[in-house]
Scaffold this motif. Structure first.
Motif, PDB file in Angstrom:
ATOM      1  N   MET A   1      36.778  32.661  31.279  1.00 49.99           N
ATOM      2  CA  MET A   1      35.859  33.381  32.145  1.00 49.99           C
ATOM      3  C   MET A   1      34.526  33.661  31.443  1.00 49.99           C
ATOM      4  O   MET A   1      33.792  34.555  31.831  1.00 49.99           O
ATOM      5  N   SER A   2      34.228  32.912  30.381  1.00 51.95           N
ATOM      6  CA  SER A   2      32.998  33.148  29.646  1.00 51.95           C
ATOM      7  C   SER A   2      31.756  32.810  30.458  1.00 51.95           C
ATOM      8  O   SER A   2      30.654  33.204  30.093  1.00 51.95           O
ATOM      9  N   CYS A   3      31.923  32.060  31.543  1.00 49.72           N
ATOM     10  CA  CYS A   3      30.779  31.683  32.369  1.00 49.72           C
ATOM     11  C   CYS A   3      30.466  32.744  33.425  1.00 49.72           C
ATOM     12  O   CYS A   3      29.552  32.560  34.237  1.00 49.72           O
ATOM     13  N   CYS A   4      31.192  33.822  33.447  1.00 44.61           N
ATOM     14  CA  CYS A   4      30.981  34.882  34.429  1.00 44.61           C
ATOM     15  C   CYS A   4      29.987  35.919  33.901  1.00 44.61           C
ATOM     16  O   CYS A   4      29.904  36.173  32.700  1.00 44.61           O
ATOM     17  N   GLN A   5      29.239  36.517  34.821  1.00 42.73           N
ATOM     18  CA  GLN A   5      28.307  37.580  34.495  1.00 42.73           C
ATOM     19  C   GLN A   5      29.074  38.884  34.262  1.00 42.73           C
ATOM     20  O   GLN A   5      30.206  39.044  34.744  1.00 42.73           O
ATOM     21  N   PRO A   6      28.467  39.835  33.527  1.00 40.93           N
ATOM     22  CA  PRO A   6      29.154  41.112  33.265  1.00 40.93           C
ATOM     23  C   PRO A   6      29.623  41.813  34.526  1.00 40.93           C
ATOM     24  O   PRO A   6      30.746  42.353  34.566  1.00 40.93           O
ATOM     25  N   GLU A   7      28.807  41.804  35.581  1.00 36.72           N
ATOM     26  CA  GLU A   7      29.207  42.477  36.822  1.00 36.72           C
ATOM     27  C   GLU A   7      30.360  41.752  37.499  1.00 36.72           C
ATOM     28  O   GLU A   7      31.213  42.374  38.143  1.00 36.72           O
ATOM     29  N   GLU A   8      30.418  40.420  37.326  1.00 36.55           N
ATOM     30  CA  GLU A   8      31.530  39.663  37.894  1.00 36.55           C
ATOM     31  C   GLU A   8      32.814  39.963  37.128  1.00 36.55           C
ATOM     32  O   GLU A   8      33.888  40.099  37.735  1.00 36.55           O
ATOM     33  N   LEU A   9      32.727  40.049  35.828  1.00 36.24           N
ATOM     34  CA  LEU A   9      33.890  40.391  35.020  1.00 36.24           C
ATOM     35  C   LEU A   9      34.409  41.785  35.356  1.00 36.24           C
ATOM     36  O   LEU A   9      35.620  42.014  35.406  1.00 36.24           O
ATOM     37  N   GLU A  10      33.474  42.700  35.603  1.00 39.20           N
ATOM     38  CA  GLU A  10      33.878  44.057  35.972  1.00 39.20           C
ATOM     39  C   GLU A  10      34.605  44.054  37.316  1.00 39.20           C
ATOM     40  O   GLU A  10      35.618  44.737  37.490  1.00 39.20           O
ATOM     41  N   MET A  11      34.085  43.254  38.264  1.00 41.80           N
ATOM     42  CA  MET A  11      34.723  43.151  39.572  1.00 41.80           C
ATOM     43  C   MET A  11      36.125  42.560  39.450  1.00 41.80           C
ATOM     44  O   MET A  11      37.086  43.051  40.060  1.00 41.80           O
ATOM     45  N   LEU A  12      36.256  41.520  38.625  1.00 43.05           N
ATOM     46  CA  LEU A  12      37.554  40.876  38.445  1.00 43.05           C
ATOM     47  C   LEU A  12      38.561  41.818  37.797  1.00 43.05           C
ATOM     48  O   LEU A  12      39.748  41.811  38.136  1.00 43.05           O
TER      49      LEU A  12
ATOM     50  N   GLY B   1      46.767  33.216  44.211  1.00 46.10           N
ATOM     51  CA  GLY B   1      45.556  33.480  43.454  1.00 46.10           C
ATOM     52  C   GLY B   1      45.491  32.603  42.224  1.00 46.10           C
ATOM     53  O   GLY B   1      46.296  31.687  42.033  1.00 46.10           O
ATOM     54  N   LEU B   2      44.514  32.875  41.385  1.00 48.37           N
ATOM     55  CA  LEU B   2      44.327  32.154  40.136  1.00 48.37           C
ATOM     56  C   LEU B   2      45.022  32.932  39.016  1.00 48.37           C
ATOM     57  O   LEU B   2      44.796  34.132  38.857  1.00 48.37           O
ATOM     58  N   TYR B   3      45.842  32.246  38.230  1.00 45.34           N
ATOM     59  CA  TYR B   3      46.593  32.893  37.155  1.00 45.34           C
ATOM     60  C   TYR B   3      45.943  32.604  35.806  1.00 45.34           C
ATOM     61  O   TYR B   3      45.560  31.462  35.521  1.00 45.34           O
TER      62      TYR B   3
ATOM     63  N   GLU C   1      39.018  36.616  46.074  1.00 44.12           N
ATOM     64  CA  GLU C   1      38.047  36.836  45.016  1.00 44.12           C
ATOM     65  C   GLU C   1      37.761  35.548  44.257  1.00 44.12           C
ATOM     66  O   GLU C   1      36.632  35.314  43.801  1.00 44.12           O
ATOM     67  N   PHE C   2      38.767  34.695  44.132  1.00 47.47           N
ATOM     68  CA  PHE C   2      38.596  33.393  43.476  1.00 47.47           C
ATOM     69  C   PHE C   2      37.568  32.552  44.217  1.00 47.47           C
ATOM     70  O   PHE C   2      36.631  32.010  43.608  1.00 47.47           O
ATOM     71  N   PHE C   3      37.695  32.452  45.541  1.00 45.06           N
ATOM     72  CA  PHE C   3      36.758  31.643  46.324  1.00 45.06           C
ATOM     73  C   PHE C   3      35.373  32.290  46.384  1.00 45.06           C
ATOM     74  O   PHE C   3      34.354  31.589  46.422  1.00 45.06           O
ATOM     75  N   ARG C   4      35.328  33.612  46.386  1.00 45.51           N
ATOM     76  CA  ARG C   4      34.035  34.292  46.356  1.00 45.51           C
ATOM     77  C   ARG C   4      33.304  33.975  45.050  1.00 45.51           C
ATOM     78  O   ARG C   4      32.090  33.765  45.043  1.00 45.51           O
ATOM     79  N   LEU C   5      34.051  33.936  43.962  1.00 40.79           N
ATOM     80  CA  LEU C   5      33.461  33.628  42.669  1.00 40.79           C
ATOM     81  C   LEU C   5      32.931  32.199  42.635  1.00 40.79           C
ATOM     82  O   LEU C   5      31.854  31.935  42.086  1.00 40.79           O
ATOM     83  N   ILE C   6      33.673  31.270  43.215  1.00 42.38           N
ATOM     84  CA  ILE C   6      33.227  29.874  43.268  1.00 42.38           C
ATOM     85  C   ILE C   6      31.920  29.754  44.045  1.00 42.38           C
ATOM     86  O   ILE C   6      30.994  29.032  43.659  1.00 42.38           O
ATOM     87  N   GLU C   7      31.828  30.465  45.162  1.00 41.87           N
ATOM     88  CA  GLU C   7      30.630  30.394  46.004  1.00 41.87           C
ATOM     89  C   GLU C   7      29.412  31.008  45.315  1.00 41.87           C
ATOM     90  O   GLU C   7      28.291  30.528  45.482  1.00 41.87           O
ATOM     91  N   GLN C   8      29.626  32.034  44.509  1.00 34.80           N
ATOM     92  CA  GLN C   8      28.507  32.789  43.945  1.00 34.80           C
ATOM     93  C   GLN C   8      28.101  32.326  42.548  1.00 34.80           C
ATOM     94  O   GLN C   8      26.978  32.591  42.118  1.00 34.80           O
ATOM     95  N   ASN C   9      29.001  31.656  41.832  1.00 35.47           N
ATOM     96  CA  ASN C   9      28.748  31.328  40.437  1.00 35.47           C
ATOM     97  C   ASN C   9      28.885  29.810  40.221  1.00 35.47           C
ATOM     98  O   ASN C   9      29.993  29.276  40.151  1.00 35.47           O
ATOM     99  N   VAL C  10      27.741  29.130  40.125  1.00 34.99           N
ATOM    100  CA  VAL C  10      27.747  27.677  39.964  1.00 34.99           C
ATOM    101  C   VAL C  10      28.382  27.272  38.634  1.00 34.99           C
ATOM    102  O   VAL C  10      29.102  26.279  38.553  1.00 34.99           O
TER     103      VAL C  10
END
Length: 215
Positions: free
Chosen positions: A1-12, A36-38, A98-107
């Motif tokens: 999950m290193s490609c995620c933004q801090p706010e995305e990590l907090e949400m997850l 979901g994603l494991y 949340e997995f699909f939301r992350l795909i849509e928002q984070n290229v």
């Protein structure tokens, strides 16, 4: 999950769930609906299928930091394999929404996932090729090296692997009796030690030489 933004990590961290699985417990079942994603926080997991003859075939080993279940999620169908704990493991699950939301928002996340799928496909193709033309002895050497990489801790030498003969046979793609015979041969050659279900790799260089004989 290193490609995620801090706010995305907090949400997850808010939406994910974490569960402890004991050895032999199922994380998800073949033909089951993806929830979901494991992500493996700790422990070792085998990903396996059961053939028409009822025999188990291990198609992948996973460890800390690896992702599971993404293929069924992305394809929109059931899981193509089962995931089972090889030891006590902690596995987190990110809900499918949340997995699909992350795909849509984070290229970057979507691109990383595509790269992961590409590597998994390449590994599967190579494994099918090896099952088709490599003799059992060479496949066992290759499987032992894979297990060593999966179980090795930092600077650990030699590597000890707790694995049953049934699981080892499922990973190699042969009968338990055949696997046990070649394990005994490797032990007599000084390549490994075998005490019950614990295998210690003594000569990884020799295993590498055997495993690549037909490459």
């Amino acid at each position: 999950m290193s490609c995620c933004q801090p706010e995305e990590l907090e949400m997850l961290s808010l939406v994910k769930t974490a569960q402890v699985y004991q050895r032999g417990q199922v994380i998800f079942q073949e033909n089951g609906r993806p929830m979901g994603l494991y992500c493996i926080h700790s422990g070792k997991i085998k990903v396996m299928k059961v053939g028409g003859d009822g025999k188990e075939q291990i198609i992948r080993l996973a460890r800390e930091g690896d992702l599971l279940g993404y293929r069924g999620l992305l394809a929109g169908n059931s899981h193509s394999a089962s995931a089972v704990a090889l030891e006590e493991s902690v596995v987190c699950c990110i809900p499918r929404a949340e997995f699909f939301r992350l795909i849509e928002q984070n290229v970057r996340f979507a691109t990383s996932l595509m790269q992961l799928l590409s590597r998994a496909l390449g590994d599967a193709e190579e494994r099918m090729l090896h099952l088709a033309y490599k003799p059992v002895r060479e496949r066992l050497a290759e499987a032992l090296l894979l297990l060593a990489r999966t179980y090795q801790q930092q600077n650990q030498e030699p590597v000890s692997i707790p694995i049953s003969r049934d699981d080892l046979a499922s990973l190699v793609g042969t009968a338990k009796e055949t696997t046990s015979r070649f394990v005994s041969e490797f032990r007599d050659e000084g390549v490994l030690q075998a005490r019950g279900s614990l295998i210690t790799i003594l000569n990884p260089a020799r295993l590498a030489e055997i495993s690549t004989r037909y490459d």
